[in-house]
Each structure stands twice: as structure tokens, then as C-alpha cells.
Design a protein around this motif. Sequence first.
Motif, short mmCIF file in Angstrom:
data_model
loop_
_atom_site.label_atom_id
_atom_site.label_comp_id
_atom_site.label_asym_id
_atom_site.label_seq_id
_atom_site.Cartn_x
_atom_site.Cartn_y
_atom_site.Cartn_z
N SER A 238 -2.70 4.07 -46.41
CA SER A 238 -1.60 4.07 -45.45
C SER A 238 -1.24 2.63 -45.08
CB SER A 238 -2.02 4.86 -44.21
OG SER A 238 -0.97 4.98 -43.30
N ARG A 239 0.03 2.27 -45.26
CA ARG A 239 0.50 0.91 -45.03
C ARG A 239 1.87 0.93 -44.34
NH1 ARG A 239 -4.11 -0.10 -46.20
NH2 ARG A 239 -4.85 -1.23 -48.00
N VAL A 240 2.37 -0.27 -43.98
CA VAL A 240 3.71 -0.43 -43.41
C VAL A 240 4.57 -1.24 -44.37
CG1 VAL A 240 5.04 -1.53 -41.56
CG2 VAL A 240 2.96 -0.29 -41.00
N ASP A 241 5.79 -0.78 -44.58
CA ASP A 241 6.82 -1.56 -45.27
C ASP A 241 8.14 -1.21 -44.58
OD1 ASP A 241 8.78 -2.67 -46.90
OD2 ASP A 241 7.68 -2.24 -48.74
N LYS A 242 8.55 -2.05 -43.65
CA LYS A 242 9.72 -1.78 -42.81
C LYS A 242 11.00 -1.62 -43.63
CE LYS A 242 7.93 -4.14 -38.73
NZ LYS A 242 7.73 -3.00 -37.88
N GLN A 243 11.12 -2.34 -44.74
CA GLN A 243 12.34 -2.30 -45.55
C GLN A 243 12.35 -1.15 -46.55
OE1 GLN A 243 11.10 -5.49 -44.58
NE2 GLN A 243 12.82 -5.30 -43.18
N ASN A 244 11.18 -0.66 -46.95
CA ASN A 244 11.15 0.32 -48.04
C ASN A 244 10.05 1.38 -47.84
OD1 ASN A 244 11.64 1.57 -50.49
ND2 ASN A 244 10.53 0.06 -51.68
N PRO A 245 10.21 2.27 -46.85
CA PRO A 245 9.22 3.33 -46.69
C PRO A 245 9.25 4.22 -47.93
CG PRO A 245 10.98 3.55 -45.05
CD PRO A 245 11.28 2.35 -45.87
N ARG A 246 8.07 4.53 -48.46
CA ARG A 246 8.02 5.26 -49.71
C ARG A 246 6.63 5.83 -49.94
NH1 ARG A 246 7.28 0.05 -50.26
NH2 ARG A 246 5.78 -0.82 -51.72
N ILE A 247 6.54 6.63 -50.98
CA ILE A 247 5.26 7.14 -51.46
C ILE A 247 5.10 6.63 -52.89
CG2 ILE A 247 3.91 9.20 -52.02
CD1 ILE A 247 5.75 10.72 -50.01
#
Length: 117
Positions: free
Chosen positions: A101-110
Motif C-alpha cells: 500500500s502506497r501513495v501516488d497523488k497524481q496516479n492512483p492505481r493498482i
Amino acid sequence: MMLTIPLTIKLTANKIYAGRHWAQRKKDADIYHAMIKEACRKAVRIKSYPVNIIIWFYFKNRPLDCSNCFYMAKLCEDGLIKAGILKDDSPEYVDCLACVSRVDKQNPRIEISIEEK
């Protein structure tokens, strides 16, 4: 093999414990299975089993606890079966399923990584 799917619906394991109605769980599954199927359209089928599956969840803001991602992970795994990528999710076919589980503010994805042994 690596698959990337936009993270449009955030579902936590807590929703299951809270008594999510079966009809809503079915709707959740249908949405996830369709996303996985679309992502798998050009994917190569698995030839060697068992596999290890690692699923990275990138959230726009606060990441979920890894254990809270397992509802989504189960939907993804079942979607891989429905898409014809995996034959089954039994131990004969899937040796390990892990969540990150991580954060990517510009590109939420799986992102789903399937490693053949």
C-alpha cells in the motif's frame, strides 16, 4: 507479467466486517472483474504454476493498511481467473498473494505483478 489498472473504487476489508450487503458485494466484484478483464485483453497467459502475485495499491491520499487491501486483492485475483489469466486461485495455482500500500497523488492505481516460478 505486470498489469496496471486505474484505482477508481477504494474498498476496504472493514466494509465486509461492517456487514456489506451481498448485492453490493456482487456489484463491487463486477466492477473489479471488468477492470481486470480489460487490462488483461493483451496479456500473455500463465504457462507455469504455481505463481506469486504481488498487488501494489497506490492511493491518492492516505494509504490503507495492507490487511485492509485484501478485499480488493481478492476481487483482483478472481478477476484474473475470469479474464482467463489464471486457471484457479487454489494453492496448486497461487503460491503467494501479497499486498503493498502506497501513495501516488497524481496516479492512483493498482499494479499486479504475476511471477511464474
